[in-house]
Design an enzyme around this catalytic site. Structure first.
Site, PDB file in Angstrom:
ATOM      1  N   GLY A   1       1.537  -6.262   7.061  1.00 16.14           N
ATOM      2  CA  GLY A   1       0.716  -6.623   6.292  1.00 16.14           C
ATOM      3  C   GLY A   1      -0.500  -7.337   6.663  1.00 16.14           C
ATOM      4  N   SER A   2      -1.164  -8.113   6.182  1.00 16.09           N
ATOM      5  CA  SER A   2      -2.623  -8.411   6.815  1.00 16.09           C
ATOM      6  C   SER A   2      -2.462  -9.339   7.787  1.00 16.09           C
ATOM      7  CB  SER A   2      -3.098  -9.397   5.563  1.00 16.09           C
ATOM      8  OG  SER A   2      -2.423 -10.532   5.367  1.00 16.09           O
TER       9      SER A   2
ATOM     10  N   GLU B   1       6.812   0.098  15.143  1.00 10.34           N
ATOM     11  CA  GLU B   1       7.701   0.928  14.160  1.00 10.34           C
ATOM     12  C   GLU B   1       7.499   2.240  14.310  1.00 10.34           C
ATOM     13  OE1 GLU B   1       9.385  -0.931  12.203  1.00 10.34           O
ATOM     14  OE2 GLU B   1       8.448  -3.019  11.532  1.00 10.34           O
TER      15      GLU B   1
ATOM     16  N   GLY C   1       0.277 -12.190   8.935  1.00 11.94           N
ATOM     17  CA  GLY C   1       1.214 -11.921  10.209  1.00 11.94           C
ATOM     18  C   GLY C   1       0.961 -12.978  11.213  1.00 11.94           C
TER      19      GLY C   1
ATOM     20  N   CYS D   1      -3.563   0.878   6.790  1.00  8.32           N
ATOM     21  CA  CYS D   1      -4.020   0.098   7.832  1.00  8.32           C
ATOM     22  C   CYS D   1      -4.422   0.890   8.929  1.00  8.32           C
ATOM     23  CB  CYS D   1      -2.317  -0.520   8.369  1.00  8.32           C
ATOM     24  SG  CYS D   1      -1.118   0.335   8.712  1.00  8.32           S
TER      25      CYS D   1
ATOM     26  N   ASN E   1       0.898  -1.195  -0.001  1.00  2.31           N
ATOM     27  CA  ASN E   1      -0.056  -0.121   0.035  1.00  2.31           C
ATOM     28  C   ASN E   1       0.881   1.090  -0.105  1.00  2.31           C
ATOM     29  OD1 ASN E   1       0.507  -0.818   2.642  1.00  2.31           O
ATOM     30  ND2 ASN E   1      -1.040   0.071   3.560  1.00  2.31           N
TER      31      ASN E   1
ATOM     32  N   GLU F   1       3.199  -5.532  12.292  1.00  4.84           N
ATOM     33  CA  GLU F   1       2.277  -4.195  11.961  1.00  4.84           C
ATOM     34  C   GLU F   1       1.185  -4.703  11.312  1.00  4.84           C
ATOM     35  OE1 GLU F   1       0.532  -1.521  10.799  1.00  4.84           O
ATOM     36  OE2 GLU F   1       2.033  -0.501  10.104  1.00  4.84           O
TER      37      GLU F   1
HETATM   38  P1  ADP Z   1      -1.834  -9.252   0.537  1.00  5.34           P
HETATM   39  O1  ADP Z   1      -2.682 -10.508   0.878  1.00  5.34           O
HETATM   40  O2  ADP Z   1      -2.724  -8.157   0.858  1.00  5.34           O
HETATM   41  O3  ADP Z   1      -0.823  -9.095  -0.392  1.00  5.34           O
HETATM   42  P2  ADP Z   1      -0.216 -10.000   2.753  1.00  5.34           P
HETATM   43  O4  ADP Z   1      -0.110  -9.716   4.208  1.00  5.34           O
HETATM   44  O5  ADP Z   1      -0.340 -11.378   2.394  1.00  5.34           O
HETATM   45  O6  ADP Z   1      -1.258  -9.094   2.108  1.00  5.34           O
HETATM   46  O7  ADP Z   1       1.408  -9.756   2.236  1.00  5.34           O
HETATM   47  C1  ADP Z   1       2.059  -8.687   2.728  1.00  5.34           C
HETATM   48  C2  ADP Z   1       3.793  -9.383   2.615  1.00  5.34           C
HETATM   49  O8  ADP Z   1       3.765 -10.601   3.131  1.00  5.34           O
HETATM   50  C3  ADP Z   1       4.033  -9.491   1.074  1.00  5.34           C
HETATM   51  O9  ADP Z   1       5.326  -8.881   1.018  1.00  5.34           O
HETATM   52  C4  ADP Z   1       3.668 -10.948   0.840  1.00  5.34           C
HETATM   53  O10 ADP Z   1       4.424 -11.493  -0.133  1.00  5.34           O
HETATM   54  C5  ADP Z   1       4.240 -11.648   2.060  1.00  5.34           C
HETATM   55  N1  ADP Z   1       3.901 -12.799   2.417  1.00  5.34           N
HETATM   56  C6  ADP Z   1       2.798 -13.402   2.133  1.00  5.34           C
HETATM   57  N2  ADP Z   1       2.490 -14.772   2.403  1.00  5.34           N
HETATM   58  C7  ADP Z   1       3.500 -14.983   3.394  1.00  5.34           C
HETATM   59  C8  ADP Z   1       4.097 -16.167   4.132  1.00  5.34           C
HETATM   60  N3  ADP Z   1       3.199 -16.968   4.481  1.00  5.34           N
HETATM   61  N4  ADP Z   1       5.215 -15.701   4.800  1.00  5.34           N
HETATM   62  C9  ADP Z   1       5.905 -14.777   4.767  1.00  5.34           C
HETATM   63  N5  ADP Z   1       5.541 -13.450   4.037  1.00  5.34           N
HETATM   64  C10 ADP Z   1       4.425 -13.757   3.276  1.00  5.34           C
END
Ligand code: ADP
Length: 473
Positions: free
Chosen positions: A225-226, A452, A230, A281, A149, A247
């Protein structure tokens, strides 16, 4: 079409696997670049480079680390137009918004660069006969996983803190927005600011992020991220007893008191849920308004949203086709649940090409509906009147999230009561999104772990070691 590769040990790294995935410009819903899909072996190469570099970087005179970070800050400002153009292609956001975010990215390097020479520990008096102190040390190699984002802004937030604290870094940018990260780090390499291996970028999707977080030589992880992802990253770190900063998402309340400056509050609430098309977020997506001013508030809200809709410069698209569909599905679900639609952008105002969704405000009575209960990550808000401040507080806290909250009004007693009782890691009074790189951000409940931004974040990128020297007197 341009192909992007990882950047490791001061140079481009071409993965032997030669696998790529497409990157899209959401404003046009068109493919723009190809990004290398890194394997676990590629992650090993990146972490090994960062581990080699960490021996020198962690022991460097902190003042010199700070100087390097200031140079990066200046480099970002010198290239801000180009970086903003790339960020705008990456995310679809208007260039003017991207420029503002990039200026803040430069500020992160400046701020954390300023902290490197601050106190590195403290002395503990345990009486005569001993010399006791805490040393603050870097962890070693930090893995930074960033979202899509505010890509460069969020990269700078974690990377600048980690580097300032003496760590080396491997970044895994979001698969949807890797290009701007790669362009920035390439500039840093070309300017020879950091020793090779101090900062590396490994491209890829979830599996690459997971390989990075679980690598035995990654001493700490920073994830933005989500909530769902997370939790997975948190579980990986728990298994290895590895520190992690998470975060995550939010569903933040924006509370309007009866004695408010109505124009200001409406403008703040609009900004709170519409900035970056709601893909923030800390977006304030649940708006609670005192019943005595509810009708006036609604009238002004609709008026301000109409004006906002009519300028093409104010529209940002949703990042991916999948995310776009998810937001549209939430809107349909809200309509199907029978919630009153107070506002929905006119079709004529919503850009027709690209992943744009209408701005929508639903009127709801409580939190038990799909619009109030879920983080939608689109500019969709739930609006609720309240009579009693305690009822409002109960509704505001009735969520698994706890990232941020907003309060609008002048009644100090009520404001302070809310500040003390809202379950949120950050509270904005009379100014949503106020603050800067200096104030810490981090959620309560499922919104995250650790902070952060600010000095608190800097401290989180170091570990403390206690030393007791027994003196023979
Ligand atoms: P979205 O689904 O909206 O892309 P995510 O939270 O899945 O949001 O993504 C945030 C970050 O986490 C991105 O860099 C993504 O590639 C990474 N990511 C996604 N799945 C995993 C995982 N299982 N372990 C670590 N990082 C991940």
């Amino acid at each position: 079409m341009k192909s992007y590769h990882s950047l490791i040990d001061g140079q481009e790294y071409v993965s032997p696997a030669q696998e790529f995935f497409p990157d899209f410009n959401p404003r046009l819903a068109e493919q723009t670049h190809l990004i290398a899909q890194s394997t676990t072996e590629d992650v090993n190469v990146a972490v090994a480079a960062a581990a080699r570099a960490s021996i020198e970087w962690g022991k460097l005179r902190p003042l010199l680390r700070g100087r390097a970070l200031h140079k990066i800050s200046q480099l970002i400002m010198d290239h801000k137009e180009n970086l903003a153009r790339m960020e705008s292609i990456n995310t679809g956001k208007p260039p003017a918004t991207a420029i503002r975010e990039i200026a803040i990215a430069a500020e992160y390097f400046e701020f954390f660069g300023n902290l490197t020479s601050q106190s590195a520990g403290d002395l503990i008096d345990i009486g005569e006969g001993s010399h006791c102190f805490n040393r603050r040390e870097p962890y070693g190699v930090v893995g930074v996983i960033t979202p899509w984002n505010l890509p460069l802004n969020q990269l700078a937030r974690s990377v600048a803190a980690a580097l300032a604290a003496g760590n080396t870094v491997v970044v895994k940018p979001s698969e949807h927005t890797s290009a701007s990260t790669l362009e920035l780090v390439k500039l840093i390499f070309e300017a020879n600011i950091l020793p090779s291996g101090v900062l590396n970028v490994i491209t890829g999707a979830g599996a690459t992020g997971s390989a990075l977080a679980s690598h035995k030589d990654i001493a700490k992880v920073s994830f933005t991220g989500s909530v769902a992802t997370g939790k997975k990253v948190g579980a990986i770190c728990a298994e290895a007893v590895k520190p992690v900063t998470l975060e995550l998402g939010g569903k933040s309340p924006n509370i309007v008191l009866a004695d408010v400056d109505l124009e200001q509050a409406v403008a703040g609430c609009v900004k709170g849920f519409t900035s970056n098309a709601g893909q923030v977020c800390i977006a304030g997506t649940r708006i609670y308004v005192h019943a005595s001013i509810y009708e006036q508030f609604k009238e002004l809200l609709v008026k301000q949203l109409k004006t906002l809709d009519q300028s093409a410069d104010n529209w940002a698209p949703i990042i991916t086709g999948q995310q776009y569909q998810k937001v549209l599905d939430f809107i349909s679900e809200g309509e199907k649940e029978g919630l009153n639609v107070l506002y929905k952008s006119d079709n004529a105002d919503v850009p027709q090409k690209g992943w744009y969704v209408p701005r929508v405000v639903f009127e709801v009575a409580n939190e038990r509906n799909c619009i109030s209960a879920n983080e939608i990550f689109g500019h969709v808000a739930a609006l609720t009147p309240y009579e009693d401040i305690e009822d409002c507080l109960e509704l505001a806290n009735d969520t698994e999230f706890g990232l941020a909250a907003g309060i609008w009004g002048n009644n100090l007693n009520q404001i302070y009561h809310l500040v003390a009782n809202l379950d949120a890691g950050q509270i904005f009074v009379n100014g949503y999104f106020a603050g800067g790189v200096e104030n810490p951000l981090g959620g309560f409940k499922e919104s995250g772990l650790g902070k952060e931004k600010g000095i608190e974040a800097y401290m989180n990128y170091q570990r403390s070691k206690n030393v007791v020297i027994s003196l023979a007197l």
